[in-house]
Write an enzyme that holds these catalytic residues in place. Structure first.
Site, PDB file in Angstrom:
ATOM      1  N   ALA A  61       0.855  -1.197   0.000  1.00 49.53           N
ATOM      2  CA  ALA A  61       0.000   0.000   0.000  1.00 49.53           C
ATOM      3  C   ALA A  61       0.886   1.240   0.000  1.00 49.53           C
ATOM      4  O   ALA A  61       1.975   1.224   0.572  1.00 49.53           O
ATOM      5  CB  ALA A  61      -0.874  -0.006   1.246  1.00 49.53           C
ATOM      6  N   GLY A 100       0.567  -5.454   0.328  1.00 52.98           N
ATOM      7  CA  GLY A 100      -0.309  -5.554  -0.841  1.00 52.98           C
ATOM      8  C   GLY A 100       0.451  -6.030  -2.067  1.00 52.98           C
ATOM      9  O   GLY A 100      -0.143  -6.647  -2.971  1.00 52.98           O
ATOM     10  N   GLU A 103       0.394  -9.657  -1.863  1.00 54.54           N
ATOM     11  CA  GLU A 103      -0.998 -10.084  -2.091  1.00 54.54           C
ATOM     12  C   GLU A 103      -1.333 -10.050  -3.587  1.00 54.54           C
ATOM     13  O   GLU A 103      -2.018 -10.938  -4.107  1.00 54.54           O
ATOM     14  CB  GLU A 103      -1.955  -9.198  -1.284  1.00 54.54           C
ATOM     15  N   GLU A 123       2.180  -6.012   7.351  1.00 59.69           N
ATOM     16  CA  GLU A 123       1.042  -5.202   7.804  1.00 59.69           C
ATOM     17  C   GLU A 123       0.986  -5.074   9.325  1.00 59.69           C
ATOM     18  O   GLU A 123       0.696  -4.008   9.866  1.00 59.69           O
ATOM     19  CB  GLU A 123      -0.278  -5.802   7.299  1.00 59.69           C
TER      20      GLU A 123
HETATM   21  C1  LIG Z   1      -5.764  -2.214   1.318  1.00 63.22           C
HETATM   22  C2  LIG Z   1      -4.282  -2.111   1.489  1.00 63.22           C
HETATM   23  C3  LIG Z   1      -3.685  -3.340   2.039  1.00 63.22           C
HETATM   24  C4  LIG Z   1      -2.247  -3.325   1.964  1.00 63.22           C
HETATM   25  C5  LIG Z   1      -1.506  -2.932   3.034  1.00 63.22           C
HETATM   26  C6  LIG Z   1      -0.078  -2.918   2.906  1.00 63.22           C
HETATM   27  O1  LIG Z   1       0.535  -3.187   1.902  1.00 63.22           O
HETATM   28  S1  LIG Z   1       0.710  -2.519   4.318  1.00 63.22           S
HETATM   29  C7  LIG Z   1       2.432  -2.755   3.934  1.00 63.22           C
HETATM   30  C8  LIG Z   1       3.034  -1.511   3.391  1.00 63.22           C
HETATM   31  N1  LIG Z   1       4.404  -1.695   3.014  1.00 63.22           N
HETATM   32  C9  LIG Z   1       5.397  -1.775   3.918  1.00 63.22           C
HETATM   33  O2  LIG Z   1       5.216  -1.799   5.103  1.00 63.22           O
HETATM   34  C10 LIG Z   1       6.780  -1.762   3.341  1.00 63.22           C
HETATM   35  C11 LIG Z   1       7.588  -0.647   3.973  1.00 63.22           C
HETATM   36  N2  LIG Z   1       8.811  -0.411   3.274  1.00 63.22           N
HETATM   37  C12 LIG Z   1       9.936  -1.159   3.461  1.00 63.22           C
HETATM   38  O3  LIG Z   1       9.965  -2.130   4.183  1.00 63.22           O
HETATM   39  C13 LIG Z   1      11.166  -0.700   2.772  1.00 63.22           C
HETATM   40  O4  LIG Z   1      11.030   0.651   2.454  1.00 63.22           O
HETATM   41  C14 LIG Z   1      11.518  -1.463   1.476  1.00 63.22           C
HETATM   42  C15 LIG Z   1      11.950  -2.890   1.841  1.00 63.22           C
HETATM   43  C16 LIG Z   1      10.365  -1.511   0.512  1.00 63.22           C
HETATM   44  C17 LIG Z   1      12.708  -0.769   0.761  1.00 63.22           C
HETATM   45  O5  LIG Z   1      13.742  -0.644   1.686  1.00 63.22           O
HETATM   46  P1  LIG Z   1      15.025   0.242   1.350  1.00 63.22           P
HETATM   47  O6  LIG Z   1      15.957   0.107   2.515  1.00 63.22           O
HETATM   48  O7  LIG Z   1      15.524  -0.144   0.008  1.00 63.22           O
HETATM   49  O8  LIG Z   1      14.486   1.719   1.220  1.00 63.22           O
HETATM   50  P2  LIG Z   1      13.844   2.699   2.330  1.00 63.22           P
HETATM   51  O9  LIG Z   1      13.185   1.988   3.451  1.00 63.22           O
HETATM   52  O10 LIG Z   1      14.890   3.705   2.677  1.00 63.22           O
HETATM   53  O11 LIG Z   1      12.676   3.387   1.479  1.00 63.22           O
HETATM   54  C18 LIG Z   1      12.979   4.091   0.281  1.00 63.22           C
HETATM   55  C19 LIG Z   1      11.909   5.079   0.014  1.00 63.22           C
HETATM   56  O12 LIG Z   1      10.681   4.365  -0.253  1.00 63.22           O
HETATM   57  C20 LIG Z   1       9.632   4.897   0.512  1.00 63.22           C
HETATM   58  N3  LIG Z   1       8.664   3.831   0.774  1.00 63.22           N
HETATM   59  C21 LIG Z   1       8.909   2.611   1.289  1.00 63.22           C
HETATM   60  N4  LIG Z   1       7.775   1.878   1.360  1.00 63.22           N
HETATM   61  C22 LIG Z   1       6.793   2.671   0.862  1.00 63.22           C
HETATM   62  C23 LIG Z   1       5.411   2.477   0.673  1.00 63.22           C
HETATM   63  N5  LIG Z   1       4.802   1.330   0.975  1.00 63.22           N
HETATM   64  N6  LIG Z   1       4.713   3.501   0.159  1.00 63.22           N
HETATM   65  C24 LIG Z   1       5.299   4.658  -0.182  1.00 63.22           C
HETATM   66  N7  LIG Z   1       6.625   4.883  -0.018  1.00 63.22           N
HETATM   67  C25 LIG Z   1       7.358   3.910   0.496  1.00 63.22           C
HETATM   68  C26 LIG Z   1      10.323   5.377   1.760  1.00 63.22           C
HETATM   69  O13 LIG Z   1       9.517   6.299   2.464  1.00 63.22           O
HETATM   70  C27 LIG Z   1      11.583   5.984   1.193  1.00 63.22           C
HETATM   71  O14 LIG Z   1      11.260   7.252   0.671  1.00 63.22           O
HETATM   72  P3  LIG Z   1      12.208   8.540   0.886  1.00 63.22           P
HETATM   73  O15 LIG Z   1      12.311   8.703   2.365  1.00 63.22           O
HETATM   74  O16 LIG Z   1      13.506   8.125   0.273  1.00 63.22           O
HETATM   75  O17 LIG Z   1      11.496   9.612   0.203  1.00 63.22           O
END
Ligand SMILES: CCC/C=C/C(=O)SCCNC(=O)CCNC(=O)[C@H](O)C(C)(C)COP(=O)([O-])OP(=O)([O-])OC[C@H]1O[C@@H](n2cnc3c(N)ncnc32)[C@H](O)[C@@H]1OP(=O)([O-])[O-]
Length: 673
Positions: A61, A100, A103, A123
């Protein structure tokens, strides 16, 4: 958004485009819906591949849309339509497929991933559930136990693990999209009946209830531990000193005396906390080595943490006189009381009258060291854990005369160093090592009775410790405990007959002493409870010599080996440790069960999802702990520590209140219950 194009003649390629991680924003979802519709409607297209741009499949998401009004097509029907498609859809996973994103991949008929990709349903870490099909499709694909683990922990798994679990169909080292396109061509026209995960039935499980019960317990343990970590900061001592009424002193310049392994780690941790540090080592060779080691440790830390360190924040000296103007000193010399006495006497003369004097002893008497100084109220213990610049735990040991300000200062400095600081009273081994002693003793007794190091370690590792007691002992060095036992007059292997296994009227196992006499100090000598390929080797291998040695030892002492199961290992090792924890609470050495639990999780590898030893006792049930301890005490009457502690019995007499109410019973410990 999503880009759509036809490749290799008949493959519809959909590329998610939403930097930086191709999160599922409203426009990406719209792009997917439109592209899938186009691909399915195009007669030239026989199969579909979904990928993400710039080497990332999808980060889930879009967190930038959290808290905003929902717009665009919803995720659940979008994924369902992909699964229902009558043309094969292949997910080409690079970088991450999280939340997501995974998913979406589970809605596809095939999943191909690059070997470096990470997958997961994080999540839970955001207070959400994988509600876009994750809770339904993942258990159907990989079974309930494995799915429950991923969903409740939120952990990311490697492509290799995902393949093993059955989440992925194929892992590649090459260009994932190219491989996926080739694969899509190869499955064109094949039946999709067996590929739609939501039509799979979940493998029935006879113990489903207990599986969910276990998951609930883990969740409760993690919640408890979250609050326990915060509770330890609100410290208090039996004399009435408290976190909210004691004013810490500012510490800008600190000194470390002794630059062995611990001293170097402490120097690094102080410098990383932004203090200027005077590092003192009176042995020229050791000083020279430290001058090389400390900067490279700092450099490695800076690379890892993305920080910068002022290169001149540390000054080195060969004399104690160099600490004349510091605010706080941490003594980290060899664990020898006579040597430490001398250091404290010197410090008391050299330092400013208000300098806080701390000792990094792991078990020696802080009050005795305080008595060597002119200001015993300014002496506290700061017990770090190796490696001191990495390990999160700090035991702050207050003595009889330590002032509230001294305790508050050490606690605050610990926090500044990024540690979880726990205030504990002064006793032999403080809280952590005092409990550990009982745990180690039981492990030795189990070997005498017929167990092997492998059996004991396996039971503890399956419980959740990163290393069993014997592997841990090999890592930290058997000689450390041997030195302490020799100093205490315990390690006397000249004794024979029954007296060889008894000290001061209690059961004693000389096994550790005997191993040290054979030069087996653990990893450092390449031999210990296990064998290693060379001195300093890391991989523990079962050692036939050790098994022979145990057989001979038992025969010599007339011990008939018996079959010992994992449950007995856990109960003997853990319940005796827990019992000592209750004794520590009763004596006021630790203010509450949270302190002990934080010490064990952060300092001794107790699995966090079991909340710590005191929380575990609460989960097992205090009555059961008492009953098992009594049984083992009956079987081993010469082990007094198996006798349930007074506080444990009182809690049971009070109806076994939940852990958050124990403090009330501890407070009333003088009442006649
Ligand atoms: C109905 C819906 C149901 C679904 C629910 C879900 O999916 S819940 C699950 C939701 N997903 C998660 O919980 C995953 C959370 N994310 C992670 O675990 C890690 O960021 C990574 C493994 C994707 C990449 O790791 P890495 O060490 O390579 O990189 P990094 O961590 O340094 O991030 C780089 C940049 O990406 C940005 N950004 C990251 N994610 C998102 C996002 N979802 N969105 C937007 N932006 C995002 C982050 O802010 C940063 O931006 P900045 O500050 O540079 O402008």
């Amino acid at each position: 958004m999503a880009q759509y194009r036809r490749v290799s003649g008949s493959v519809g390629l959909i590329t998610l485009q939403n930097p930086p991680v191709n999160a599922l924003s409203a426009s990406v979802r719209q792009g997917i819906v439109d592209s899938v519709k186009r691909a399915l409607g195009d007669q030239k297209v026989k199969s579909v591949v979904i990928c993400g741009q710039n080497g990332v499949f999808c980060g889930g998401a879009d967190i930038r849309e959290f808290g905003r009004q929902m717009s665009g097509p919803p995720l659940v029907p979008m994924i369902h339509d992909i699964e229902a498609a009558n043309k094969p859809v292949v997910a080409a996973i690079e970088g991450s497929a999280l939340g997501g994103g995974l998913e979406l991949a589970l809605g596809c008929h095939y999943r191909i991933s690059h070997s470096k990709a990470k997958l997961g349903l994080p999540e839970v870490t955001l207070g959400l559930l994988p509600a876009a099909g994750g809770t339904q499709r993942l258990p159907r694909l990989i079974g309930v136990p494995a799915a429950l683990n991923l969903i409740t922990t939120g952990r990311h798994v490697t492509a290799a693990e995902a393949l093993q679990l059955g989440i992925l169909d194929h892992v590649t080292e090459h260009n994932t999209v190219d491989v996926a396109v080739k694969f899509a061509l190869s499955v064109t026209g094949e039946s999709l009946d067996g590929r739609r995960i939501s039509s799979f039935s979940c493998a029935p499980l006879s113990d489903l209830d207990s599986l969910f019960e276990e998951a609930m317990l883990k969740a409760r343990a993690l919640q408890y531990f979250f609050f326990a970590q915060r509770a330890v900061g609100r410290w208090s001592t039996p004399s009435g000193a408290r976190w909210d009424t004691s004013q810490p002193r500012p510490v800008r310049k600190a000194a470390v005396i002794g630059l062995g392994t611990m001293g170097r780690g402490i120097t690094v941790a102080l410098a990383q906390a932004g203090l200027s540090v005077v590092a003192v080592e009176t042995h020229a060779k050791q000083l020279m080595e430290a001058k090389k080691a400390v900067p490279s440790m700092l450099k490695r830390g800076a690379v890892r943490g993305g920080t910068t360190i002022e290169p001149d924040s540390i000054t080195y000296s060969e004399t104690v006189q160099a600490v004349a103007d510091v605010d706080l000193v941490i003594e980290a010399v060899f664990e020898d009381m006579a040597l430490k006495e001398k250091v404290f006497q010197q410090l008391s003369i050299v330092c400013k009258p208000d300098t806080l004097l701390c000792t990094n002893t792991s078990s020696l008497d802080v009050d005795h060291l305080a008595s060597q100084t002119r200001h015993p109220e300014l002496v506290v213990g700061m017990h770090f854990f190796a490696p001191a610049h990495v390990m999160k735990l700090l035991e702050v040991v207050y003595g009889r005369r330590s002032s509230p300000a001294a305790v508050a200062t050490a606690m605050q400095l610990g926090k500044k160093m990024g540690k979880v600081s726990v205030a504990v009273g002064n006793c032999r081994g403080f809280a952590g090592n005092r409990m550990l002693k009982r745990y180690l003793e039981q492990a030795f007794f189990l070997l005498e009775e017929g167990a092997t190091p492998e059996l004991v370690d396996r039971a503890l590792e399956e419980f959740g410790f990163p290393m069993g007691v014997f592997r841990m002992s090999d890592l930290s060095g058997l000689d450390v405990g041997w030195r302490v036992r020799k100093a205490d007059g315990l390690a006397d292997t000249s004794l024979t007959g029954t007296s060889a296994r008894v000290r001061q009227g209690c059961r004693y196992s000389p096994l550790g002493d005997l191993l040290c006499e054979h030069g087996r100090f653990g990893q450092k000598t390449g031999r210990g409870w296990y064998q290693y390929d060379k001195p300093g080797g890391r991989v523990a291998k079962s050692d036939p010599w050790l098994h022979n040695f145990l057989d001979e030892y038992r025969a010599r002492h007339g011990l008939v080996p018996r079959c010992i199961d994992q449950q007995e290992v856990l109960e003997r090792c853990l319940f005796v440790l827990i019992n000592e924890g209750f004794q520590i609470l009763e004596e006021g050495i630790a203010a509450g069960p949270e302190d002990i639990d934080a010490i064990y999780v952060f300092g001794y590898g107790w699995p966090r999802h079991r909340g710590g030893p005191m929380f575990y006792a609460d989960m097992v049930g205090l009555e059961r702990v008492v009953e098992r301890l009594e049984r083992y005490h009956q079987a081993h009457p010469n082990v007094p520590y198996l006798q349930p502690s007074g506080l444990l019995r009182r809690l049971v007499a009070n109806g076994s209140p939940p852990i958050h109410k124990w403090r009330n019973v501890i407070k009333n410990r003088n009442s006649q219950l």
